[in-house]
Design a protein around this motif. Structure first.
Motif, PDB file in Angstrom:
ATOM      1  N   ALA A  87       2.913 -33.156   1.526  1.00 17.56           N
ATOM      2  CA  ALA A  87       2.539 -33.238   2.936  1.00 17.56           C
ATOM      3  C   ALA A  87       2.854 -34.618   3.492  1.00 17.56           C
ATOM      4  O   ALA A  87       3.307 -34.750   4.641  1.00 17.56           O
ATOM      5  N   PHE A  88       2.631 -35.661   2.680  1.00 18.62           N
ATOM      6  CA  PHE A  88       2.974 -37.013   3.120  1.00 18.62           C
ATOM      7  C   PHE A  88       4.481 -37.118   3.381  1.00 18.62           C
ATOM      8  O   PHE A  88       4.898 -37.685   4.401  1.00 18.62           O
ATOM      9  N   ARG A  89       5.294 -36.603   2.473  1.00 19.75           N
ATOM     10  CA  ARG A  89       6.747 -36.686   2.643  1.00 19.75           C
ATOM     11  C   ARG A  89       7.186 -35.962   3.911  1.00 19.75           C
ATOM     12  O   ARG A  89       8.051 -36.463   4.652  1.00 19.75           O
ATOM     13  N   ARG A  90       6.612 -34.798   4.173  1.00 17.76           N
ATOM     14  CA  ARG A  90       6.972 -34.062   5.393  1.00 17.76           C
ATOM     15  C   ARG A  90       6.581 -34.853   6.635  1.00 17.76           C
ATOM     16  O   ARG A  90       7.359 -34.949   7.593  1.00 17.76           O
ATOM     17  N   GLU A  91       5.378 -35.418   6.613  1.00 15.35           N
ATOM     18  CA  GLU A  91       4.920 -36.193   7.759  1.00 15.35           C
ATOM     19  C   GLU A  91       5.804 -37.420   7.972  1.00 15.35           C
ATOM     20  O   GLU A  91       6.173 -37.741   9.117  1.00 15.35           O
ATOM     21  N   ALA A  92       6.140 -38.120   6.881  1.00 16.37           N
ATOM     22  CA  ALA A  92       6.984 -39.309   6.992  1.00 16.37           C
ATOM     23  C   ALA A  92       8.347 -38.960   7.584  1.00 16.37           C
ATOM     24  O   ALA A  92       8.879 -39.698   8.426  1.00 16.37           O
ATOM     25  N   GLU A  93       8.920 -37.841   7.152  1.00 15.66           N
ATOM     26  CA  GLU A  93      10.211 -37.413   7.700  1.00 15.66           C
ATOM     27  C   GLU A  93      10.092 -37.118   9.189  1.00 15.66           C
ATOM     28  O   GLU A  93      10.981 -37.453   9.975  1.00 15.66           O
ATOM     29  N   GLU A  94       8.980 -36.490   9.592  1.00  9.14           N
ATOM     30  CA  GLU A  94       8.770 -36.194  11.015  1.00  9.14           C
ATOM     31  C   GLU A  94       8.611 -37.478  11.819  1.00  9.14           C
ATOM     32  O   GLU A  94       9.169 -37.611  12.922  1.00  9.14           O
ATOM     33  N   PHE A  95       7.853 -38.426  11.285  1.00 14.02           N
ATOM     34  CA  PHE A  95       7.683 -39.711  11.971  1.00 14.02           C
ATOM     35  C   PHE A  95       9.035 -40.387  12.196  1.00 14.02           C
ATOM     36  O   PHE A  95       9.340 -40.844  13.302  1.00 14.02           O
ATOM     37  N   LEU A  96       9.820 -40.463  11.138  1.00 11.08           N
ATOM     38  CA  LEU A  96      11.088 -41.178  11.206  1.00 11.08           C
ATOM     39  C   LEU A  96      12.085 -40.465  12.111  1.00 11.08           C
ATOM     40  O   LEU A  96      12.921 -41.116  12.745  1.00 11.08           O
ATOM     41  N   ALA A  97      12.003 -39.149  12.170  1.00  8.35           N
ATOM     42  CA  ALA A  97      12.901 -38.397  13.044  1.00  8.35           C
ATOM     43  C   ALA A  97      12.498 -38.534  14.507  1.00  8.35           C
ATOM     44  O   ALA A  97      13.344 -38.508  15.404  1.00  8.35           O
ATOM     45  N   PHE A 136       6.322 -45.639  15.010  1.00  9.29           N
ATOM     46  CA  PHE A 136       5.185 -44.755  14.779  1.00  9.29           C
ATOM     47  C   PHE A 136       3.981 -45.534  14.260  1.00  9.29           C
ATOM     48  O   PHE A 136       2.840 -45.111  14.442  1.00  9.29           O
ATOM     49  N   ILE A 137       4.216 -46.664  13.615  1.00 10.00           N
ATOM     50  CA  ILE A 137       3.112 -47.515  13.163  1.00 10.00           C
ATOM     51  C   ILE A 137       2.384 -48.102  14.369  1.00 10.00           C
ATOM     52  O   ILE A 137       1.156 -48.101  14.446  1.00 10.00           O
ATOM     53  N   ASP A 138       3.145 -48.588  15.346  1.00 12.42           N
ATOM     54  CA  ASP A 138       2.539 -49.099  16.579  1.00 12.42           C
ATOM     55  C   ASP A 138       1.815 -47.985  17.321  1.00 12.42           C
ATOM     56  O   ASP A 138       0.750 -48.207  17.897  1.00 12.42           O
ATOM     57  N   ASP A 139       2.390 -46.781  17.302  1.00 15.10           N
ATOM     58  CA  ASP A 139       1.761 -45.643  17.977  1.00 15.10           C
ATOM     59  C   ASP A 139       0.398 -45.342  17.358  1.00 15.10           C
ATOM     60  O   ASP A 139      -0.573 -45.055  18.074  1.00 15.10           O
ATOM     61  N   GLY A 140       0.335 -45.392  16.023  1.00 17.64           N
ATOM     62  CA  GLY A 140      -0.931 -45.138  15.350  1.00 17.64           C
ATOM     63  C   GLY A 140      -1.984 -46.172  15.699  1.00 17.64           C
ATOM     64  O   GLY A 140      -3.159 -45.838  15.912  1.00 17.64           O
ATOM     65  N   ALA A 141      -1.584 -47.431  15.772  1.00 21.46           N
ATOM     66  CA  ALA A 141      -2.518 -48.493  16.144  1.00 21.46           C
ATOM     67  C   ALA A 141      -2.974 -48.340  17.588  1.00 21.46           C
ATOM     68  O   ALA A 141      -4.155 -48.529  17.904  1.00 21.46           O
ATOM     69  N   GLU A 142      -2.047 -47.990  18.460  1.00 23.77           N
ATOM     70  CA  GLU A 142      -2.378 -47.835  19.885  1.00 23.77           C
ATOM     71  C   GLU A 142      -3.360 -46.693  20.093  1.00 23.77           C
ATOM     72  O   GLU A 142      -4.332 -46.816  20.861  1.00 23.77           O
ATOM     73  N   GLU A 143      -3.123 -45.599  19.414  1.00 23.04           N
ATOM     74  CA  GLU A 143      -4.021 -44.447  19.548  1.00 23.04           C
ATOM     75  C   GLU A 143      -5.423 -44.789  19.050  1.00 23.04           C
ATOM     76  O   GLU A 143      -6.428 -44.486  19.703  1.00 23.04           O
ATOM     77  N   GLY A 144      -5.503 -45.431  17.892  1.00 23.06           N
ATOM     78  CA  GLY A 144      -6.806 -45.774  17.343  1.00 23.06           C
ATOM     79  C   GLY A 144      -7.542 -46.815  18.154  1.00 23.06           C
ATOM     80  O   GLY A 144      -8.775 -46.789  18.242  1.00 23.06           O
ATOM     81  N   ALA A 145      -6.799 -47.733  18.756  1.00 21.81           N
ATOM     82  CA  ALA A 145      -7.428 -48.810  19.525  1.00 21.81           C
ATOM     83  C   ALA A 145      -8.127 -48.296  20.772  1.00 21.81           C
ATOM     84  O   ALA A 145      -8.967 -48.996  21.350  1.00 21.81           O
ATOM     85  N   ARG A 146      -7.804 -47.081  21.202  1.00 23.57           N
ATOM     86  CA  ARG A 146      -8.452 -46.509  22.389  1.00 23.57           C
ATOM     87  C   ARG A 146      -9.829 -45.946  22.077  1.00 23.57           C
ATOM     88  O   ARG A 146     -10.600 -45.639  22.990  1.00 23.57           O
ATOM     89  N   ALA A 205       5.050 -72.953  18.885  1.00 27.20           N
ATOM     90  CA  ALA A 205       5.989 -72.146  19.654  1.00 27.20           C
ATOM     91  C   ALA A 205       5.368 -70.789  19.941  1.00 27.20           C
ATOM     92  O   ALA A 205       4.463 -70.340  19.228  1.00 27.20           O
ATOM     93  N   PRO A 206       5.829 -70.076  20.970  1.00 32.29           N
ATOM     94  CA  PRO A 206       5.261 -68.757  21.287  1.00 32.29           C
ATOM     95  C   PRO A 206       5.581 -67.746  20.193  1.00 32.29           C
ATOM     96  O   PRO A 206       6.622 -67.817  19.553  1.00 32.29           O
ATOM     97  N   ALA A 207       4.669 -66.798  19.959  1.00 32.50           N
ATOM     98  CA  ALA A 207       4.851 -65.786  18.917  1.00 32.50           C
ATOM     99  C   ALA A 207       5.879 -64.767  19.353  1.00 32.50           C
ATOM    100  O   ALA A 207       5.911 -64.355  20.520  1.00 32.50           O
ATOM    101  N   PRO A 208       6.759 -64.321  18.442  1.00 33.93           N
ATOM    102  CA  PRO A 208       7.734 -63.297  18.773  1.00 33.93           C
ATOM    103  C   PRO A 208       7.109 -61.920  18.743  1.00 33.93           C
ATOM    104  O   PRO A 208       6.007 -61.728  18.224  1.00 33.93           O
ATOM    105  N   GLU A 209       7.788 -60.942  19.279  1.00 36.36           N
ATOM    106  CA  GLU A 209       7.324 -59.567  19.193  1.00 36.36           C
ATOM    107  C   GLU A 209       7.771 -58.980  17.870  1.00 36.36           C
ATOM    108  O   GLU A 209       8.677 -59.477  17.205  1.00 36.36           O
ATOM    109  N   GLY A 210       7.093 -57.875  17.484  1.00 37.56           N
ATOM    110  CA  GLY A 210       7.570 -57.113  16.334  1.00 37.56           C
ATOM    111  C   GLY A 210       6.915 -57.436  15.024  1.00 37.56           C
ATOM    112  O   GLY A 210       7.443 -57.129  13.979  1.00 37.56           O
ATOM    113  N   ASP A 211       5.698 -58.040  15.028  1.00 43.86           N
ATOM    114  CA  ASP A 211       5.009 -58.264  13.766  1.00 43.86           C
ATOM    115  C   ASP A 211       4.611 -56.937  13.169  1.00 43.86           C
ATOM    116  O   ASP A 211       4.217 -56.015  13.881  1.00 43.86           O
ATOM    117  N   GLU A 212       4.675 -56.853  11.857  1.00 45.01           N
ATOM    118  CA  GLU A 212       4.213 -55.653  11.154  1.00 45.01           C
ATOM    119  C   GLU A 212       2.716 -55.750  10.954  1.00 45.01           C
ATOM    120  O   GLU A 212       2.187 -56.808  10.678  1.00 45.01           O
TER     121      GLU A 212
END
Length: 275
Positions: free
Chosen positions: A68-78, A85-95, A268-275
């Motif tokens: 199930a994890f492999r299927r979900e990961a493939e769907e995320f990447l597609a 999708f990592i940012d999406d997960g954080a954004e959803e939870g932060a609400r 210096a100012p922080a860049p975008e795209g931190d993991e």
């Protein structure tokens, strides 16, 4: 109990301690503090905790239902380019309301600990970068919890004392050396490196052969900040001997997924795209 189960038990105990320390930092925060900005561009304290909860859930799925994890990961990447999708997960939870978010994180990490402890020794878990053992998954969760906890502490203006649990972050940073090259389309060096870094208690943590020509020495805390991309190379109290060792310190990452943006030099100012 086998030696591998002993190791897993020790790592899980340190994961539990690392999570509890961070939980204690955020549990009593007023609502406004959850909206405080952290060094990761666009991420508040709430995003950081939501990300940990989301990732724990993904790790739990990998441990309990690998297919199930492999299927979900493939769907995320597609569906999402890169690792958005990592940012999406954080954004959803932060609400979520902070109490609900905290409970989701607490419940998820407890379920993950139970699942990892119950796995058959030797089983490999799928993940976004490479498969890993139960102990390595627990080590990765320590690394993420510490790294995102570092962001939260900085966002709140709180100083955290480093602990010997950093040895796990050092270890996964060293083991992820070849991945850091490969994810950038580079050929990893064939020769092993020697890493000697000094922990907060004065112990020297050593990885690699004594006679390696490529060497990294220095402060374990700064090495951990480097491999989690929380510190610019020029600001790190870490020394490289050999051109390839220096190159690695400029690209090192202990986390799965595409290369992060890292951090700018202090001031210096922080860049975008931190993991």
């Amino acid at each position: 109990m086998t030696a591998s189960q002993d190791v897993l038990g020790e790592v899980l105990a340190d994961l539990r301690a690392e999570s509890a320390e961070l939980d204690g930092l955020v549990a009593g925060l007023p609502p406004m503090a959850w909206a405080a900005a952290t060094p990761a561009a666009g991420w508040t304290v709430a995003h950081q905790i939501a990300h940990l909860a989301w990732t724990d859930q993904r790790a739990l799925l990998a441990a309990s239902d690998p297919e199930a994890f492999r299927r979900e990961a493939e769907e995320f990447l597609a569906r999402a380019p890169g690792a958005s999708f990592i940012d999406d997960g954080a954004e959803e939870g932060a609400r979520l309301p902070q109490g609900e978010m905290l409970e989701r994180w607490r419940t998820g990490r407890a379920a993950l600990e139970e699942a990892l402890a119950g796995l058959t020794p030797g089983v490999r878990l799928p993940w976004y970068g490479t498969s890993m053992s139960a102990a390595s998954m627990a080590t990765a969760r320590i690394m993420e919890t510490w790294a995102h906890g570092t962001d939260i502490a900085e966002g709140l203006g709180v100083a955290r004392e480093p602990t010997d649990r950093l040895r796990h972050v050092v270890r996964i940073g060293v083991r992820a050396r070849d991945f850091a090259y490969a994810v950038r389309g580079l050929e990893p060096p064939a020769e092993p490196f020697r890493v000697e870094v000094t922990g907060p208690g004065g112990d020297v943590w050593v990885h690699g052969p004594r006679d390696a020509s490529q060497r990294v020495t220095g402060d374990a805390l700064d090495f951990c900040r480097l491999v989690t991309q929380r510190l610019h190379r020029d600001d790190a109290r870490v020394r490289a001997e050999g051109a390839e060792a220096e190159r690695w310190l400029g690209i090192a990452q202990a986390f799965a997924g595409p290369p992060g943006g890292g951090r700018e030099r202090r001031g210096a100012p922080a860049p975008e795209g931190d993991e």
